[in-house]
Design a protein around this motif. Structure first.
Motif, PDB file in Angstrom:
ATOM      1  N   LEU A 260      -2.036   9.173  18.244  1.00 18.90           N
ATOM      2  CA  LEU A 260      -1.903  10.339  17.371  1.00 18.90           C
ATOM      3  C   LEU A 260      -1.083   9.961  16.151  1.00 18.90           C
ATOM      4  CD1 LEU A 260      -0.944  12.958  20.127  1.00 18.90           C
ATOM      5  CD2 LEU A 260      -3.251  12.401  19.292  1.00 18.90           C
ATOM      6  N   ASP A 261      -1.336  10.659  15.043  1.00 13.35           N
ATOM      7  CA  ASP A 261      -0.515  10.428  13.863  1.00 13.35           C
ATOM      8  C   ASP A 261       0.685  11.377  13.880  1.00 13.35           C
ATOM      9  OD1 ASP A 261      -1.439  12.912  13.062  1.00 13.35           O
ATOM     10  OD2 ASP A 261      -2.773  12.147  11.498  1.00 13.35           O
TER      11      ASP A 261
ATOM     12  N   TYR B 270      -4.740   1.634  13.466  1.00 12.80           N
ATOM     13  CA  TYR B 270      -4.954   3.011  13.035  1.00 12.80           C
ATOM     14  C   TYR B 270      -3.906   3.398  11.991  1.00 12.80           C
ATOM     15  CZ  TYR B 270      -8.033   3.484  17.100  1.00 12.80           C
ATOM     16  OH  TYR B 270      -9.039   3.328  18.020  1.00 12.80           O
ATOM     17  N   THR B 271      -4.269   4.315  11.114  1.00 11.38           N
ATOM     18  CA  THR B 271      -3.342   4.819  10.098  1.00 11.38           C
ATOM     19  C   THR B 271      -3.275   6.337  10.165  1.00 11.38           C
ATOM     20  OG1 THR B 271      -5.113   4.903   8.436  1.00 11.38           O
ATOM     21  CG2 THR B 271      -3.780   2.886   8.549  1.00 11.38           C
ATOM     22  N   ASP B 272      -2.138   6.880   9.704  1.00 17.06           N
ATOM     23  CA  ASP B 272      -2.013   8.334   9.698  1.00 17.06           C
ATOM     24  C   ASP B 272      -2.541   8.902   8.381  1.00 17.06           C
ATOM     25  OD1 ASP B 272      -0.078   7.906   7.769  1.00 17.06           O
ATOM     26  OD2 ASP B 272       1.602   8.295   9.128  1.00 17.06           O
ATOM     27  N   SER B 273      -2.315  10.196   8.162  1.00 15.97           N
ATOM     28  CA  SER B 273      -2.885  10.873   6.986  1.00 15.97           C
ATOM     29  C   SER B 273      -2.306  10.362   5.676  1.00 15.97           C
ATOM     30  CB  SER B 273      -2.639  12.384   7.099  1.00 15.97           C
ATOM     31  OG  SER B 273      -1.249  12.654   7.245  1.00 15.97           O
TER      32      SER B 273
ATOM     33  N   GLN C  23      -0.145   5.293   6.368  1.00 15.23           N
ATOM     34  CA  GLN C  23       0.786   4.406   7.045  1.00 15.23           C
ATOM     35  C   GLN C  23       0.228   3.981   8.407  1.00 15.23           C
ATOM     36  OE1 GLN C  23       3.720   3.160   5.813  1.00 15.23           O
ATOM     37  NE2 GLN C  23       2.990   4.113   3.910  1.00 15.23           N
ATOM     38  N   PRO C  24       0.346   2.696   8.747  1.00 13.30           N
ATOM     39  CA  PRO C  24      -0.143   2.230  10.058  1.00 13.30           C
ATOM     40  C   PRO C  24       0.614   2.902  11.197  1.00 13.30           C
ATOM     41  CG  PRO C  24       0.282   0.386   8.577  1.00 13.30           C
ATOM     42  CD  PRO C  24       0.869   1.596   7.924  1.00 13.30           C
ATOM     43  N   ILE C  25      -0.082   3.091  12.310  1.00 10.37           N
ATOM     44  CA  ILE C  25       0.497   3.677  13.518  1.00 10.37           C
ATOM     45  C   ILE C  25       0.675   2.553  14.536  1.00 10.37           C
ATOM     46  CG2 ILE C  25       0.178   5.363  15.357  1.00 10.37           C
ATOM     47  CD1 ILE C  25      -1.732   6.860  13.470  1.00 10.37           C
ATOM     48  N   ARG C  26       1.918   2.347  14.967  1.00 10.83           N
ATOM     49  CA  ARG C  26       2.197   1.295  15.946  1.00 10.83           C
ATOM     50  C   ARG C  26       2.165   1.874  17.352  1.00 10.83           C
ATOM     51  NH1 ARG C  26       7.234   0.178  14.809  1.00 10.83           N
ATOM     52  NH2 ARG C  26       6.999  -1.700  13.521  1.00 10.83           N
TER      53      ARG C  26
ATOM     54  N   SER D  58       9.339  -2.666   4.286  1.00  9.58           N
ATOM     55  CA  SER D  58       8.966  -2.038   5.552  1.00  9.58           C
ATOM     56  C   SER D  58       9.088  -3.037   6.696  1.00  9.58           C
ATOM     57  CB  SER D  58       7.527  -1.508   5.480  1.00  9.58           C
ATOM     58  OG  SER D  58       7.410  -0.512   4.493  1.00  9.58           O
ATOM     59  N   ALA D  59       9.430  -2.531   7.869  1.00  8.38           N
ATOM     60  CA  ALA D  59       9.522  -3.386   9.059  1.00  8.38           C
ATOM     61  C   ALA D  59       8.122  -3.837   9.466  1.00  8.38           C
ATOM     62  CB  ALA D  59      10.181  -2.613  10.197  1.00  8.38           C
ATOM     63  N   PRO D  60       7.995  -5.048   9.991  1.00  7.37           N
ATOM     64  CA  PRO D  60       6.674  -5.520  10.426  1.00  7.37           C
ATOM     65  C   PRO D  60       6.190  -4.715  11.619  1.00  7.37           C
ATOM     66  CG  PRO D  60       8.386  -7.038  11.137  1.00  7.37           C
ATOM     67  CD  PRO D  60       9.052  -6.038  10.232  1.00  7.37           C
ATOM     68  N   LEU D  61       4.893  -4.509  11.680  1.00  6.36           N
ATOM     69  CA  LEU D  61       4.304  -3.753  12.779  1.00  6.36           C
ATOM     70  C   LEU D  61       4.211  -4.592  14.036  1.00  6.36           C
ATOM     71  CD1 LEU D  61       1.484  -1.978  10.765  1.00  6.36           C
ATOM     72  CD2 LEU D  61       3.676  -1.016  11.494  1.00  6.36           C
ATOM     73  N   THR D  62       3.952  -5.873  13.864  1.00 10.15           N
ATOM     74  CA  THR D  62       3.894  -6.806  14.988  1.00 10.15           C
ATOM     75  C   THR D  62       4.544  -8.117  14.564  1.00 10.15           C
ATOM     76  OG1 THR D  62       1.748  -7.742  14.349  1.00 10.15           O
ATOM     77  CG2 THR D  62       1.709  -5.796  15.797  1.00 10.15           C
ATOM     78  N   LEU D  63       4.845  -8.940  15.540  1.00 14.33           N
ATOM     79  CA  LEU D  63       5.327 -10.292  15.288  1.00 14.33           C
ATOM     80  C   LEU D  63       4.536 -11.262  16.153  1.00 14.33           C
ATOM     81  CD1 LEU D  63       9.225  -9.896  15.200  1.00 14.33           C
ATOM     82  CD2 LEU D  63       7.712 -10.322  13.266  1.00 14.33           C
TER      83      LEU D  63
END
Length: 825
Positions: free
Chosen positions: A558-559, A616-619, A622-625, A687-692
Motif C-alpha cells: 500500500l502507498d 512500486y511507487t506511491d501517488s 516515491q518508491p515503496i520499500r 535520500s536513503a537507499p531503498l536497498t543495499l
C-alpha cells in the motif's frame, strides 16, 4: 490412488517415484529368515558398551562427514538438550530458545544472519535446510524438537544433502536421534539432579518384558523445573527459567518374521523464553548514527520523556522492568509406529507417525514499565507421515534401499499486535486505546509424496560406489487474513482503524487461498576407496532441492494513502543446492586414534530469506520499500571439518572436532538496509537507499573457526566403601570429563553498518566428576556447565528513536549441579 495416477501420468522427471513404487510392491522375496527372532531380540539388548563401539564404527566406516555421540557419554555428561550435543559435534548450531524461535543450522545455514535473519520470519510453513529425524521419523516443524532428550541411544549429525535413503529431502544435512528401545531384560533407573537456581531434574526409565521374548515395554519420564537467572524488577519473575516435563512410552513386539515398535510421547513447557522479550536487554540509550552523518532527532530516552513524561528505569539487561510479562506455553504430542517384515533376505519397513504441536505466547508489552504494544505469535501444527521402505541385506555386493515417503502438514498461526495504555501517547493517536488489537491469521498446508532409492555397489574389497536419487512432488497451499479487534468507545471504528495502522498494525486484507506444486529432485554420487583397514577416502557430488516456502507474513503493498499497489508473494521459489566434498577417514595405533577430515564447497541457488522490493511507487512517485520472504540468487558455503578421538593411555579418551565455515552471499542485490542506512528524508538532503547489495559479503553471526575438545577418564578404585558394611562391598569406578567448546570472533552487525560490533572469541567449558559401582546400580556425580561463566553476546543493535541499544543475552550462566542415579532393577 488419484495421486498415484497423477504421478504415473506426469512427465519423465517423476519417473523415480513410480519406479520406487514398483520396487516396493514387487521386489520382495518370499522365504522367511529362520534367525529373524533371535536377531531382533539381540537388537534390544544394546548397552552403553556397544554404543561406544558403534561410535568407532560410524567414524571409521561412514563415507560421509558425520558427528556422533553415544548413550554413555550423553548420560554421564548430562547432555539433555540439542544445545548440549552441539558442543560435541562439528558445524551444528541448534539456535534453540523456544520451539517457535528455534532455527537449527548445519554449516551456518538456518542461523541468525543479522537483519537477513530467518528468525524474523514465521517458520510455520517454511522448509528448513537442516532436518530432524527421531527414531527414523522425519519431523518437519521445529516445534517437534522441544523437550529434553533423556533416553538417548545415539546422536548423529549427517552432513550434506539428504533424502535418498529415507525421510524428507533436506539440502545441508540432518540431525538423527535414536532413543533406547524396549528391552527383554527387566531394568528400572531413577535419577535426581539438583543444580544452581533451585533447579531440580527427575528422570525415570523403566523397561522389561510383558511376554517373554515377544512383547517388551519402556517408559521414560522427566520433570525439569528451576528458577531463571534474570529477575524482573516489577513482578519478581525469573526469566530464562526451566519448567517442563515429558513422558515417553514404547511397546516392542518381536515375532518370527515381524517386529513392531510403537512410540507415544507427550510433553509441555511453561517458561519465560519468548522471542526477543527475554533474550535481549538494553545496555544504553540510542547509539544510532546514520550513514549520512546525522543523528535521530530524539533518542529513545528523550522520546520516553517527551511523549510519555516518564523516565528510564534501567539500562541493565539483567534487571528488566517488564509490563504484563507472562510465560511461554508449549505442548506437543507425538505418536509413531515402525513395523518391519523380514521377507526372505530383505526387510520391508513401514513408518507411520502423527504429531501435534501447540504454542501460546504471552510476551510483555515492554521494558521500563511502559505499555505501548506487544507482538505475539501462536502456531498450531499437525503432521502426518507414512513411509514404506524396502532394504537389501548389508552383506550383498549391491546393497540398496528404496521406498515411498508421504507427509501432510496442516498449520495455522496467529500473529497479533496488542496495544497498551501508553500506545495513544507514544504513537500520537488518541484513538489507539488499550485493548485494540491487529491480528494476522495464516494457514499453510504441505502435501509431499516422494520415491527414493539408494544403493552401494562394492566393486571389490577397495572400491565402492554409492548412488541415490529422490523425486519429490509437493503441493503448497497458503492464505493470510488480517483483521482488527475494536470496541465501542468515544472514537469511531474508522478512527480506531487508522490509529492501528499508525501504530504499526497491518491493513485489513485477505490474500485468499493460493497453491503451487513443486517437483524436487535430489541426487548423490558418493564413491569411496578403502586403501587398507586404516584409510578410507571418499568423495561426494550431491544435488539437493527443497520446495518453496509459504510466506505467512505476506501482505498487500500500500502507498501512504493506503491505496493498493500489489501483493507480496505468498509462496517462494524452490531452493537448489549443489554440494561437492572430499574426505578421508583414518585410524591409527590399533584404532586407538581415529581422525577424519572433510572439505566441502556448496552452492545454493534461490536461497530462501528476507529481501526488499522497491519496484512500486506511491501517488507522489516515491518508491515503496517492502521486505518479505523471497529468494536470493546465490549463496556459497565453503569449509573444512574434522572429527576424531584418541586414547593415549588406557581408560583415557580425548575427543576433538572442529570446522572452518565461510558462508558468503554471491548474488544478493536487494538486501534490506540496516537501521543506520534508513535515515529520515528532509528537503534538499540525499535520500536513503531503498536497498543495499550484499553480494560478495560474508554472513554475520557466524564464526569462521570453531572447535570442540574433550577428555573422559575412568579409574577402577576397588571396593572403596567396604568399611560401611556388607551392602557396600562392591567395586567402584571413578570417572571424570571435561569439554571445551571454542569459537572465533563473530561479527554481529551488518557489514554496511556505521558502528561495527564483534563478539570476541570465547570458550565454554563443562566438567564433571563422579563415582559409580561396577554393576551400575549406583552413580553419584557433581558437574558444572559454563565453568568460567562466559557471557558471550549473540546480537547487538544501536537502537533508534523508538528503541534503546540492545544486546542478545547468553543462553546460560555458570551452573553447578549434582546427580544421583540408582538402578532399582
Amino acid at each position: 490412488m488419484q495421486l498415484l495416477h497423477h504421478l504415473a501420468h506426469r512427465p519423465s522427471s517423476s519417473g523415480g517415484a513410480l519406479i520406487a513404487y514398483v520396487l516396493v510392491v514387487f521386489a520382495a522375496d518370499s522365504a522367511i529368515a529362520t534367525r529373524a527372532q533371535e536377531a531382533r531380540i539381540e537388537d534390544v539388548r544394546v548397552g552403553a558398551e556397544s554404543s561406544a563401539r558403534r561410535e568407532d564404527t560410524t567414524l571409521r566406516e561412514t563415507p560421509r562427514s558425520v558427528g556422533f555421540v553415544d548413550s554413555k557419554k550423553a548420560e554421564e555428561q548430562h547432555l539433555e538438550r540439542l544445545s548440549d550435543f552441539s558442543q560435541l559435534v562439528p558445524n551444528y548450531r541448534p539456535n534453540e530458545s523456544n520451539p517457535i524461535a528455534s532455527r537449527p543450522a548445519i554449516r551456518g545455514v538456518g542461523s541468525t544472519v543479522g537483519q537477513l535473519s530467518r528468525g524474523s520470519i514465521n517458520a510455520v510453513g517454511a522448509e528448513f535446510d537442516t532436518g530432524y529425524i527421531l527414531d527414523n521419523i522425519f519431523w518437519k516443524y521445529a516445534g517437534f524438537q522441544a523437550g529434553d532428550l533423556v533416553d538417548i541411544s545415539s546422536f548423529e549429525l549427517a552432513l550434506g544433502p539428504q533424502g535418498t535413503a529415507g525421510g524428507k529431502n533436506t539440502t545441508v544435512g540432518n540431525v538423527v536421534v535414536s532413543t533406547q528401545r524396549p528391552s527383554f531384560e527387566r531394568q528400572a533407573t531413577i535419577e535426581t539432579s539438583f543444580a544452581s537456581y533451585s533447579r531440580i531434574i527427575e528422570k525415570l526409565n523403566v523397561t522389561g518384558p510383558i511376554i517373554d521374548d515377544k512383547l517388551a515395554y519402556r517408559v521414560t519420564a522427566y520433570f525439569d523445573k528451576g528458577d531463571g537467572w534474570i529477575r524482573d524488577q516489577v513482578t519478581g519473575a525469573s526469566y530464562l527459567n526451566n519448567d517442563r516435563w515429558g513422558v515417553r512410552g514404547q511397546l516392542l513386539y518381536v515375532g518370527d518374521d515381524v517386529t513392531d515398535r510403537l512410540i507415544f510421547s507427550a510433553g509441555a513447557q511453561h517458561e519465560y523464553t519468548a522471542i526477543g522479550a527475554f533474550t535481549t536487554g538494553p545496555v544504553g540509550d540510542t547509539s544510532l548514527i546514520y550513514a549520512n552523518g546525522t543523528l535521530p532527532a530524539r533518542s529513545y530516552a528523550q522520546n520516553v520523556a517527551a511523549r510519555l513524561g516518564k523516565r528510564i528505569l534501567t539500562f541493565d539487561p539483567y534487571r528488566p522492568y517488564d509490563t504484563n510479562a507472562g510465560g511461554f506455553g508449549e505442548r506437543h504430542l507425538m505418536v509413531s509406529n515402525e513395523l518391519s517384515w523380514t521377507l526372505g533376505r530383505h526387510t520391508l519397513t513401514s513408518l507411520t507417525a502423527f504429531g501435534n504441536s501447540r504454542v501460546i505466547g504471552n510476551n510483555p508489552f515492554g521494558n521500563q514499565e511502559l505499555e505501548t504494544s506487544v507482538g505475539v505469535f501462536a502456531p498450531y501444527v499437525d503432521q502426518f507421515s507414512q513411509e514404506i521402505r524396502l532394504s537389501s541385506p548389508k552383506e550383498d555386493r549391491l546393497e540398496w534401499t528404496t521406498g515411498l515417503f508421504s507427509l501432510y502438514e496442516n498449520a495455522w498461526s496467529r500473529t497479533y499486535t496488542r496495544f497498551g495504555a501508553d500506545a495513544a501517547a507514544w504513537y500520537s493517536r488518541p484513538a489507539l486505546l488499550r485493548g485494540l488489537q491487529n491480528n494476522r491469521d495464516s494457514k499453510s498446508r504441505t502435501f509431499s509424496v516422494a520415491g527414493y532409492g539408494q544403493g552401494t555397489y562394492h566393486i571389490d574389497d577397495a572400491w565402492a560406489l554409492t548412488f541415490g536419487v529422490r523425486d519429490s512432488y509437493e503441493v503448497k497451499e497458503g492464505s493470510v487474513f488480517s483483521w482488527d479487534q475494536l470496541y465501542a468507545n468515544q472514537y469511531t471504528f474508522a478512527q480506531q482503524e487508522a490509529a492501528i495502522r499508525a501504530g504499526g498494525g497491518q491493513a485489513l486484507f485477505d490474500t485468499g487461498g493460493q497453491s503451487k506444486t513443486f517437483n524436487s529432485v535430489t541426487g548423490i554420487f558418493n564413491p569411496q576407496y578403502k586403501f587398507d583397514d586404516h584409510l578410507l577416502f571418499h568423495a561426494l557430488v550431491a544435488r539437493g532441492e527443497k520446495s518453496g516456502a509459504i510466506n505467512n507474513s505476506a501482505q498487500p503493498i500500500l502507498d501512504s494513502a493506503l491505496n493498493f499497489k500489489g501483493w507480496q508473494p505468498l509462496v517462494t521459489k524452490p531452493e537448489t543446492s549443489w554440494d561437492y566434498e572430499l574426505g578421508v577417514n583414518t585410524s591409527w595405533l590399533d584404532d586407538r586414534l581415529i581422525a577424519n577430515f572433510n572439505v566441502y564447497w556448496n552452492d545454493i541457488y534461490n536461497f530462501q530469506t528476507s529481501l526488499t522490493d522497491a519496484s512500486y511507487t506511491d501517488s507522489t512517485g516515491q518508491p515503496i520499500r517492502t521486505s518479505y520472504l523471497g529468494n536470493v540468487g546465490h549463496l556459497r558455503l565453503r569449509g573444512f571439518e574434522f572429527v576424531g578421538r584418541w586414547s593415549p593411555v588406557e581408560r583415557l579418551w580425548l575427543s576433538f572436532n572442529g570446522a572452518y565455515t565461510e558462508a558468503r552471499w554471491i548474488d544478493y542485490a536487494n538486501a534490506t538496509p540496516p537501521t543506520d542506512w534508513i535515515w529520515p528524508t528532509t528537503a534538499g538532503s540525499l535520500s536513503a537507499p531503498l536497498t543495499l547489495s550484499r553480494s560478495n559479503t560474508r554472513w554475520e553471526n557466524l564464526p569462521l573457526w570453531s572447535f570442540n575438545v574433550g577428555a573422559t577418564y575412568d579409574q577402577p578404585l576397588g571396593p572403596l566403601l567396604r568399611g560401611f558394611g556388607p551392602e557396600w562391598d562392591r567395586s567402584i569406578t571413578g570417572f571424570g570429563y571435561v569439554n571445551l567448546a571454542w569459537q572465533d570472533k563473530t561479527q554481529l552487525t551488518d557489514p554496511h553498518s556505521v558502528l561495527q560490533y564483534w563478539q570476541p572469541p570465547f570458550a565454554i567449558v563443562n566438567a564433571g566428576l563422579g563415582l559409580r559401582t561396577d554393576d551400575e546400580q549406583y552413580s553419584l556425580s557433581i558437574w558444572a556447565k559454563n565453568v568460567f561463566d562466559e557471557r558471550p553476546l549473540y546480537s547487538w543493535s544501536p537502537g533508534d528513536a523508538s528503541n534503546p541499544t540492545t544486546i542478545g543475552l547468553p543462553s546460560q550462566p555458570r551452573v553447578f549441579g549434582g546427580t544421583l542415579r540408582v538402578k532399582l532393577l
